[in-house]
Design a protein around this motif. Structure first.
Motif, PDB file in Angstrom:
ATOM      1  N   GLU A   1       0.862  -1.183   0.000  1.00 20.17           N
ATOM      2  CA  GLU A   1       0.000   0.000   0.000  1.00 20.17           C
ATOM      3  C   GLU A   1       0.897   1.231   0.000  1.00 20.17           C
ATOM      4  OE1 GLU A   1      -2.070   3.282   1.077  1.00 20.17           O
ATOM      5  OE2 GLU A   1      -0.947   2.431   2.716  1.00 20.17           O
ATOM      6  N   MET A   2       1.262   1.687  -1.209  1.00 21.30           N
ATOM      7  CA  MET A   2       2.262   2.745  -1.339  1.00 21.30           C
ATOM      8  C   MET A   2       1.673   4.127  -1.554  1.00 21.30           C
ATOM      9  SD  MET A   2       4.721   0.901  -4.052  1.00 21.30           S
ATOM     10  CE  MET A   2       5.258  -0.770  -3.856  1.00 21.30           C
ATOM     11  N   GLU A   3       0.414   4.202  -1.831  1.00 27.06           N
ATOM     12  CA  GLU A   3      -0.153   5.476  -2.266  1.00 27.06           C
ATOM     13  C   GLU A   3      -0.912   6.213  -1.177  1.00 27.06           C
ATOM     14  OE1 GLU A   3      -2.366   4.381  -5.743  1.00 27.06           O
ATOM     15  OE2 GLU A   3      -0.562   3.688  -6.759  1.00 27.06           O
TER      16      GLU A   3
ATOM     17  N   CYS B   1      -2.970  -7.248 -12.546  1.00 31.37           N
ATOM     18  CA  CYS B   1      -3.054  -6.804 -11.155  1.00 31.37           C
ATOM     19  C   CYS B   1      -4.499  -6.488 -10.764  1.00 31.37           C
ATOM     20  CB  CYS B   1      -2.143  -5.600 -10.918  1.00 31.37           C
ATOM     21  SG  CYS B   1      -0.378  -6.027 -11.015  1.00 31.37           S
ATOM     22  N   LYS B   2      -5.239  -5.867 -11.678  1.00 33.02           N
ATOM     23  CA  LYS B   2      -6.653  -5.586 -11.404  1.00 33.02           C
ATOM     24  C   LYS B   2      -7.425  -6.893 -11.215  1.00 33.02           C
ATOM     25  CE  LYS B   2      -7.053  -1.071 -13.546  1.00 33.02           C
ATOM     26  NZ  LYS B   2      -7.632  -0.256 -14.624  1.00 33.02           N
ATOM     27  N   ASN B   3      -7.116  -7.882 -12.031  1.00 35.27           N
ATOM     28  CA  ASN B   3      -7.780  -9.185 -11.905  1.00 35.27           C
ATOM     29  C   ASN B   3      -7.426  -9.853 -10.580  1.00 35.27           C
ATOM     30  OD1 ASN B   3      -9.084  -8.964 -14.376  1.00 35.27           O
ATOM     31  ND2 ASN B   3      -7.490 -10.055 -15.487  1.00 35.27           N
ATOM     32  N   MET B   4      -6.163  -9.749 -10.174  1.00 32.24           N
ATOM     33  CA  MET B   4      -5.746 -10.328  -8.897  1.00 32.24           C
ATOM     34  C   MET B   4      -6.509  -9.666  -7.751  1.00 32.24           C
ATOM     35  SD  MET B   4      -1.646 -10.535  -9.610  1.00 32.24           S
ATOM     36  CE  MET B   4      -1.147 -11.148  -8.010  1.00 32.24           C
ATOM     37  N   ILE B   5      -6.621  -8.354  -7.805  1.00 27.88           N
ATOM     38  CA  ILE B   5      -7.332  -7.617  -6.758  1.00 27.88           C
ATOM     39  C   ILE B   5      -8.816  -7.971  -6.766  1.00 27.88           C
ATOM     40  CG2 ILE B   5      -8.122  -5.297  -6.102  1.00 27.88           C
ATOM     41  CD1 ILE B   5      -5.251  -4.329  -6.720  1.00 27.88           C
TER      42      ILE B   5
ATOM     43  N   GLU C   1      -1.917  -0.395  -9.336  1.00 31.77           N
ATOM     44  CA  GLU C   1      -0.622   0.221  -9.618  1.00 31.77           C
ATOM     45  C   GLU C   1       0.400  -0.094  -8.527  1.00 31.77           C
ATOM     46  OE1 GLU C   1      -3.594   1.810  -9.741  1.00 31.77           O
ATOM     47  OE2 GLU C   1      -3.762   2.114 -11.904  1.00 31.77           O
ATOM     48  N   SER C   2      -0.024   0.004  -7.265  1.00 28.73           N
ATOM     49  CA  SER C   2       0.926  -0.290  -6.185  1.00 28.73           C
ATOM     50  C   SER C   2       1.268  -1.778  -6.151  1.00 28.73           C
ATOM     51  CB  SER C   2       0.412   0.203  -4.828  1.00 28.73           C
ATOM     52  OG  SER C   2      -0.751  -0.474  -4.424  1.00 28.73           O
ATOM     53  N   LEU C   3       0.296  -2.629  -6.487  1.00 22.57           N
ATOM     54  CA  LEU C   3       0.557  -4.060  -6.564  1.00 22.57           C
ATOM     55  C   LEU C   3       1.565  -4.339  -7.676  1.00 22.57           C
ATOM     56  CD1 LEU C   3      -0.028  -6.988  -5.725  1.00 22.57           C
ATOM     57  CD2 LEU C   3      -1.990  -6.950  -7.283  1.00 22.57           C
ATOM     58  N   GLN C   4       1.380  -3.704  -8.812  1.00 25.87           N
ATOM     59  CA  GLN C   4       2.292  -3.896  -9.936  1.00 25.87           C
ATOM     60  C   GLN C   4       3.713  -3.462  -9.570  1.00 25.87           C
ATOM     61  OE1 GLN C   4       1.962  -1.208 -13.321  1.00 25.87           O
ATOM     62  NE2 GLN C   4       2.316  -2.931 -14.731  1.00 25.87           N
ATOM     63  N   ARG C   5       3.847  -2.314  -8.912  1.00 23.02           N
ATOM     64  CA  ARG C   5       5.175  -1.827  -8.498  1.00 23.02           C
ATOM     65  C   ARG C   5       5.845  -2.800  -7.529  1.00 23.02           C
ATOM     66  NH1 ARG C   5       2.884   3.208  -8.560  1.00 23.02           N
ATOM     67  NH2 ARG C   5       2.444   3.202  -6.335  1.00 23.02           N
ATOM     68  N   MET C   6       5.091  -3.273  -6.535  1.00 23.95           N
ATOM     69  CA  MET C   6       5.678  -4.157  -5.539  1.00 23.95           C
ATOM     70  C   MET C   6       6.059  -5.494  -6.161  1.00 23.95           C
ATOM     71  SD  MET C   6       6.722  -4.140  -2.571  1.00 23.95           S
ATOM     72  CE  MET C   6       7.420  -5.349  -1.487  1.00 23.95           C
ATOM     73  N   LEU C   7       5.203  -6.043  -6.991  1.00 22.19           N
ATOM     74  CA  LEU C   7       5.528  -7.301  -7.657  1.00 22.19           C
ATOM     75  C   LEU C   7       6.767  -7.129  -8.536  1.00 22.19           C
ATOM     76  CD1 LEU C   7       1.985  -8.653  -8.598  1.00 22.19           C
ATOM     77  CD2 LEU C   7       3.517  -9.487  -6.793  1.00 22.19           C
ATOM     78  N   GLY C   8       6.879  -5.976  -9.189  1.00 24.79           N
ATOM     79  CA  GLY C   8       8.068  -5.681  -9.997  1.00 24.79           C
ATOM     80  C   GLY C   8       9.328  -5.676  -9.149  1.00 24.79           C
ATOM     81  N   LYS C   9       9.240  -5.095  -7.949  1.00 22.96           N
ATOM     82  CA  LYS C   9      10.389  -5.082  -7.030  1.00 22.96           C
ATOM     83  C   LYS C   9      10.770  -6.495  -6.615  1.00 22.96           C
ATOM     84  CE  LYS C   9       9.644  -0.552  -4.968  1.00 22.96           C
ATOM     85  NZ  LYS C   9       9.394   0.185  -3.719  1.00 22.96           N
ATOM     86  N   LEU C  10       9.772  -7.383  -6.595  1.00 16.76           N
ATOM     87  CA  LEU C  10      10.015  -8.767  -6.219  1.00 16.76           C
ATOM     88  C   LEU C  10      10.400  -9.631  -7.429  1.00 16.76           C
ATOM     89  CD1 LEU C  10       7.023  -9.214  -3.750  1.00 16.76           C
ATOM     90  CD2 LEU C  10       9.441  -8.911  -3.164  1.00 16.76           C
ATOM     91  N   GLY C  11      10.543  -8.982  -8.598  1.00 15.11           N
ATOM     92  CA  GLY C  11      10.960  -9.698  -9.797  1.00 15.11           C
ATOM     93  C   GLY C  11       9.844 -10.398 -10.536  1.00 15.11           C
ATOM     94  N   GLU C  12       8.600 -10.028 -10.229  1.00 13.87           N
ATOM     95  CA  GLU C  12       7.445 -10.650 -10.873  1.00 13.87           C
ATOM     96  C   GLU C  12       6.692  -9.594 -11.667  1.00 13.87           C
ATOM     97  OE1 GLU C  12       3.969 -13.238  -9.274  1.00 13.87           O
ATOM     98  OE2 GLU C  12       5.698 -13.507  -7.935  1.00 13.87           O
ATOM     99  N   GLU C  13       7.024  -9.471 -12.930  1.00 12.69           N
ATOM    100  CA  GLU C  13       6.402  -8.458 -13.774  1.00 12.69           C
ATOM    101  C   GLU C  13       4.964  -8.848 -14.110  1.00 12.69           C
ATOM    102  OE1 GLU C  13       7.899  -5.552 -14.417  1.00 12.69           O
ATOM    103  OE2 GLU C  13       9.641  -6.287 -13.304  1.00 12.69           O
TER     104      GLU C  13
END
Length: 137
Positions: A81-83, A109-113, A91-103
């Motif tokens: 929860e970055m925002e 991400c919307k579907n996951m949520i 968007e925050s989920l996408q950024r965090m997953l990217g940091k974890l190496g999961e593009e």
């Protein structure tokens, strides 16, 4: 799925069981952690002189207190929860997953949520995040 979880537990247990006697002692745990862990007496209460067996180890790992689990989940939630909106956005989920190496794409991400967005607001609040993290896949 359960078998894989127990294989992972066994690998961790074997790592800590330095002398290979089938028990993990508080001393072995501390040694393997590089002495970086200061174990409180109540944390190793019931371990006895010999330590704990694999079955006891699994029980200890899986039983962690609910308060401790909630605290850890809240820390993880804050990372996602970055925002400052009180929930996890796509968007925050996408950024965090990217940091974890999961593009992932925003759509993914919307579907996951959406799978865990119980109130349909497009965000994952802490409760929804907790449901997601504790549900069996």
């Amino acid at each position: 799925m359960m078998d894989e979880k127990y294989r992972q537990y066994q690998r961790v247990f074997d790592y800590f069981d330095e002398n290979g006697d089938g028990k993990v002692s508080a001393a072995e745990l501390q040694q393997r952690m590089g002495g970086a862990v200061c174990l409180e007496e109540e944390e190793t209460e019931g371990w006895g002189e010999e330590g704990v067996s694999f079955e006891e180890f699994v029980r200890i790992v899986e039983e962690g207190s609910e308060e401790e689990k909630d605290r850890e989940l809240k820390e993880a939630f804050r990372m996602y929860e970055m925002e400052g909106r009180g929930g996890i956005t796509a968007e925050s989920l996408q950024r965090m997953l990217g940091k974890l190496g999961e593009e992932r794409s925003i759509r993914e991400c919307k579907n996951m949520i959406a799978c865990y967005d119980l109130n349909g607001d497009g965000l994952l609040c802490f409760y929804e995040f907790k449901v997601m993290m504790t549900s069996s896949f």
